[in-house]
Motif scaffolding. Structure first.
Motif, PDB file in Angstrom:
ATOM      1  N   ALA A  21      25.025  -7.542 -47.145  1.00 58.67           N
ATOM      2  CA  ALA A  21      24.413  -6.918 -45.974  1.00 58.67           C
ATOM      3  C   ALA A  21      25.458  -6.308 -45.050  1.00 58.67           C
ATOM      4  N   HIS A  22      26.728  -6.744 -45.173  1.00 57.62           N
ATOM      5  CA  HIS A  22      27.774  -6.290 -44.269  1.00 57.62           C
ATOM      6  C   HIS A  22      28.704  -5.263 -44.911  1.00 57.62           C
ATOM      7  N   GLY A  23      28.908  -5.388 -46.213  1.00 63.94           N
ATOM      8  CA  GLY A  23      29.873  -4.499 -46.849  1.00 63.94           C
ATOM      9  C   GLY A  23      30.051  -4.856 -48.308  1.00 63.94           C
ATOM     10  N   LEU A  24      31.298  -5.012 -48.715  1.00 62.34           N
ATOM     11  CA  LEU A  24      31.613  -5.307 -50.106  1.00 62.34           C
ATOM     12  C   LEU A  24      32.407  -6.603 -50.191  1.00 62.34           C
ATOM     13  N   LEU A  25      31.980  -7.478 -51.088  1.00 64.19           N
ATOM     14  CA  LEU A  25      32.638  -8.765 -51.274  1.00 64.19           C
ATOM     15  C   LEU A  25      33.319  -8.774 -52.638  1.00 64.19           C
ATOM     16  N   PRO A  26      34.656  -8.844 -52.682  1.00 58.44           N
ATOM     17  CA  PRO A  26      35.337  -8.937 -53.972  1.00 58.44           C
ATOM     18  C   PRO A  26      35.113 -10.307 -54.620  1.00 58.44           C
ATOM     19  N   HIS A  27      34.934 -10.305 -55.930  1.00 62.75           N
ATOM     20  CA  HIS A  27      34.817 -11.543 -56.697  1.00 62.75           C
ATOM     21  C   HIS A  27      35.917 -11.591 -57.742  1.00 62.75           C
ATOM     22  N   ARG A  28      36.377 -12.813 -58.032  1.00 53.84           N
ATOM     23  CA  ARG A  28      37.381 -12.988 -59.088  1.00 53.84           C
ATOM     24  C   ARG A  28      36.778 -13.565 -60.364  1.00 53.84           C
ATOM     25  N   LEU A  29      35.495 -13.855 -60.349  1.00 53.01           N
ATOM     26  CA  LEU A  29      34.733 -14.159 -61.554  1.00 53.01           C
ATOM     27  C   LEU A  29      33.510 -13.259 -61.577  1.00 53.01           C
ATOM     28  N   PRO A  30      33.135 -12.746 -62.739  1.00 55.28           N
ATOM     29  CA  PRO A  30      31.958 -11.875 -62.806  1.00 55.28           C
ATOM     30  C   PRO A  30      30.664 -12.661 -62.616  1.00 55.28           C
ATOM     31  N   ALA A  31      29.587 -11.942 -62.332  1.00 51.30           N
ATOM     32  CA  ALA A  31      28.307 -12.581 -62.022  1.00 51.30           C
ATOM     33  C   ALA A  31      27.824 -13.472 -63.156  1.00 51.30           C
ATOM     34  N   ARG A  32      28.033 -13.054 -64.388  1.00 49.59           N
ATOM     35  CA  ARG A  32      27.553 -13.863 -65.514  1.00 49.59           C
ATOM     36  C   ARG A  32      28.261 -15.220 -65.541  1.00 49.59           C
ATOM     37  N   ALA A  33      29.542 -15.240 -65.221  1.00 50.84           N
ATOM     38  CA  ALA A  33      30.264 -16.508 -65.161  1.00 50.84           C
ATOM     39  C   ALA A  33      29.772 -17.355 -63.990  1.00 50.84           C
ATOM     40  N   ARG A  34      29.613 -16.723 -62.842  1.00 54.00           N
ATOM     41  CA  ARG A  34      29.178 -17.467 -61.654  1.00 54.00           C
ATOM     42  C   ARG A  34      27.803 -18.085 -61.863  1.00 54.00           C
ATOM     43  N   ALA A  35      26.955 -17.408 -62.643  1.00 50.62           N
ATOM     44  CA  ALA A  35      25.595 -17.899 -62.864  1.00 50.62           C
ATOM     45  C   ALA A  35      25.568 -19.151 -63.732  1.00 50.62           C
ATOM     46  N   MET A  44      33.098 -21.059 -53.683  1.00 50.10           N
ATOM     47  CA  MET A  44      33.966 -20.777 -52.543  1.00 50.10           C
ATOM     48  C   MET A  44      35.288 -20.177 -53.003  1.00 50.10           C
ATOM     49  N   VAL A  45      35.925 -20.806 -53.999  1.00 49.47           N
ATOM     50  CA  VAL A  45      37.290 -20.386 -54.325  1.00 49.47           C
ATOM     51  C   VAL A  45      37.335 -19.066 -55.081  1.00 49.47           C
ATOM     52  N   GLU A  46      36.320 -18.781 -55.916  1.00 49.59           N
ATOM     53  CA  GLU A  46      36.396 -17.519 -56.651  1.00 49.59           C
ATOM     54  C   GLU A  46      36.166 -16.333 -55.727  1.00 49.59           C
ATOM     55  N   SER A  47      35.504 -16.555 -54.584  1.00 55.26           N
ATOM     56  CA  SER A  47      35.300 -15.482 -53.609  1.00 55.26           C
ATOM     57  C   SER A  47      36.458 -15.363 -52.620  1.00 55.26           C
ATOM     58  N   GLN A  48      37.411 -16.282 -52.677  1.00 56.91           N
ATOM     59  CA  GLN A  48      38.625 -16.149 -51.869  1.00 56.91           C
ATOM     60  C   GLN A  48      39.576 -15.228 -52.640  1.00 56.91           C
ATOM     61  N   PRO A  49      39.984 -14.110 -52.042  1.00 55.23           N
ATOM     62  CA  PRO A  49      40.596 -13.022 -52.825  1.00 55.23           C
ATOM     63  C   PRO A  49      42.099 -13.171 -53.075  1.00 55.23           C
ATOM     64  N   SER A  50      42.500 -14.278 -53.695  1.00 51.80           N
ATOM     65  CA  SER A  50      43.913 -14.447 -54.021  1.00 51.80           C
ATOM     66  C   SER A  50      44.347 -13.346 -54.990  1.00 51.80           C
ATOM     67  N   GLY A  51      45.369 -12.616 -54.610  1.00 49.43           N
ATOM     68  CA  GLY A  51      45.872 -11.530 -55.442  1.00 49.43           C
ATOM     69  C   GLY A  51      45.115 -10.225 -55.312  1.00 49.43           C
ATOM     70  N   VAL A  52      44.059 -10.184 -54.515  1.00 45.00           N
ATOM     71  CA  VAL A  52      43.257  -8.961 -54.367  1.00 45.00           C
ATOM     72  C   VAL A  52      43.840  -8.110 -53.243  1.00 45.00           C
ATOM     73  N   ARG A  53      43.992  -6.828 -53.500  1.00 47.80           N
ATOM     74  CA  ARG A  53      44.597  -5.946 -52.498  1.00 47.80           C
ATOM     75  C   ARG A  53      44.011  -4.544 -52.605  1.00 47.80           C
TER      76      ARG A  53
END
Length: 388
Positions: A21-35, A44-53
């Protein structure tokens, strides 16, 4: 200021975007894995963007990024510092900043309860940049979920074309995620990638390097030139499996990765030194006695005598990983092993002890990054022929 559309070609290190609703959220695991896993820790941790730039080519002298962070608050503990955004200009550090406010996730570690409270977005601004055509990187906080809302600059911005760098895909625990590193570019994998001259995709997932099949499939399906796996500590922390299950699980994890990367250099890294669990099984339990002073420690709750029934310690895991890699490498010449104590061992513990009993501090992250770069990317290393 120009408003710059936030598009996937500006982002490196994430495997997927989610439009919120606010913008774009980077993920480090794809939706199929998260499901396939409902664990809130993993979410929590896969949505924390370690290494994302964000990586941009521009002449801009000022850049602004609006974000909505989600801060972690631990009940009874002092507030955590705001996450850090690191700025690189042509690969060199050029500043850092933070975004105050945002959502809060209040975690009570004594009961396991979690309360989410919405908050307001904020802005991180970098100014005084050189008025030259340059590559600008904004590394997002490695330990703070970050929704990207808007990007502005005082000159046009373009995506950076492929620079021909090899892609290094790394998976590990909270230590690889960044744990107590000072900032996103000073986690040990980020430092090692910089020294090795490679593009990093960091799938270090705090508390979640558990040999999950969906993680193996993610690694299998992600294009990469170099792959490393730092395995072991979370299996002990969680007291997740016994020796009988661990060996076959490692084999299955490697088999899945090899289905997609049959000849890619693949480096298995065993745990760094952690005296609490060298010979004592898990689980690891938090010691709250000094949490009000901002200090949390983890203590082993297993019994060394339980090793006889197959409970895992770090010493057992190193022996098993070494054996598996030696046996498989007879038919897989691109598979390699590194003892994690070469990154952080007994002498390092004496000089730079683990503050909470599990995680290296900022100085130890730097040392580990430098050592990994030398051991993996240097002469004779597993990645020696794979770096740019």
């Amino acid at each position: 200021m120009h408003t710059i559309p936030l598009t996937p070609d500006l982002l490196r290190g994430a495997l997927e975007w989610e439009r919120t609703a606010h913008g774009l959220l980077p993920h480090r695991l794809p939706a199929r894995a998260r499901a396939q896993c409902a664990d809130p820790q993993l979410a929590m941790v896969e949505s924390q963007p370690s290494g994302v730039r964000l990586v941009l080519r521009t002449r801009a002298t000022a850049i602004e990024l609006d974000t909505l962070p989600t801060k972690r608050v631990y009940a009874g503990a002092p507030p955590r510092p705001d996450g850090v955004y690191d700025l690189l200009v042509d690969g060199r550090p050029a500043g850092s900043g933070s975004v105050a406010g945002g959502n809060t996730l209040t975690i009570d570690m004594t009961t396991g309860s979690v309360e989410h409270r919405p908050g307001e977005p904020g802005t991180v601004r970098f100014s005084g940049l050189p008025d030259t055509l340059k590559v600008v990187e904004i590394w997002l906080p490695h330990n703070e979920t970050t929704e990207l809302i808007a990007l502005r600059a005082d000159a046009p911005v373009a995506a950076v074309p492929d620079r021909g760098l090899k892609v290094w895909l790394h998976h590990g625990s909270s230590i690889s995620h960044g744990s107590d590193a000072a900032s996103p570019t000073t986690t040990w994998p980020a430092l090692a990638a910089s020294l090795g001259g490679v593009e990093l995709i960091n799938l270090g997932l705090g508390g979640s390097a558990l040999l999950d099949p969906f993680t193996a499939r993610t690694l299998r399906d992600t294009p990469a030139d170099l792959i490393s796996l730092k395995l072991g500590i979370n299996v002990v922390n969680a007291d997740l499996m016994r020796l009988r299950a661990f060996g076959p699980a490692v084999h299955g994890f490697l088999d899945t990765i090899r289905d997609g990367h049959p000849d890619t250099p693949l480096l298995v890294v065993s745990p760094i030194l952690c005296p609490a669990h060298e010979d004592t099984p898990g689980p690891s339990l938090p010691d709250f006695s000094a949490v009000s002073e901002g200090r949390l420690r983890f203590v082993p709750a297993g019994d060394p005598a339980e090793r006889a029934s197959g409970k895992l310690t770090l010493a057992v895991i190193r022996e098993e990983l070494d054996r598996i890699v030696r046996e498989r490498s007879a038919e897989d010449p691109h598979l390699h092993y590194l003892d994690g104590r070469e990154l952080y061992g007994e002498a390092d513990f004496g000089e730079l002890p683990l503050p909470d009993g599990l995680h290296p501090d900022a100085a130890a992250h730097r040392r580990m990054g430098e050592r990994f770069a030398a051991l993996a990317f240097g002469p004779g290393g597993a990645f020696a022929d794979g770096a740019a």
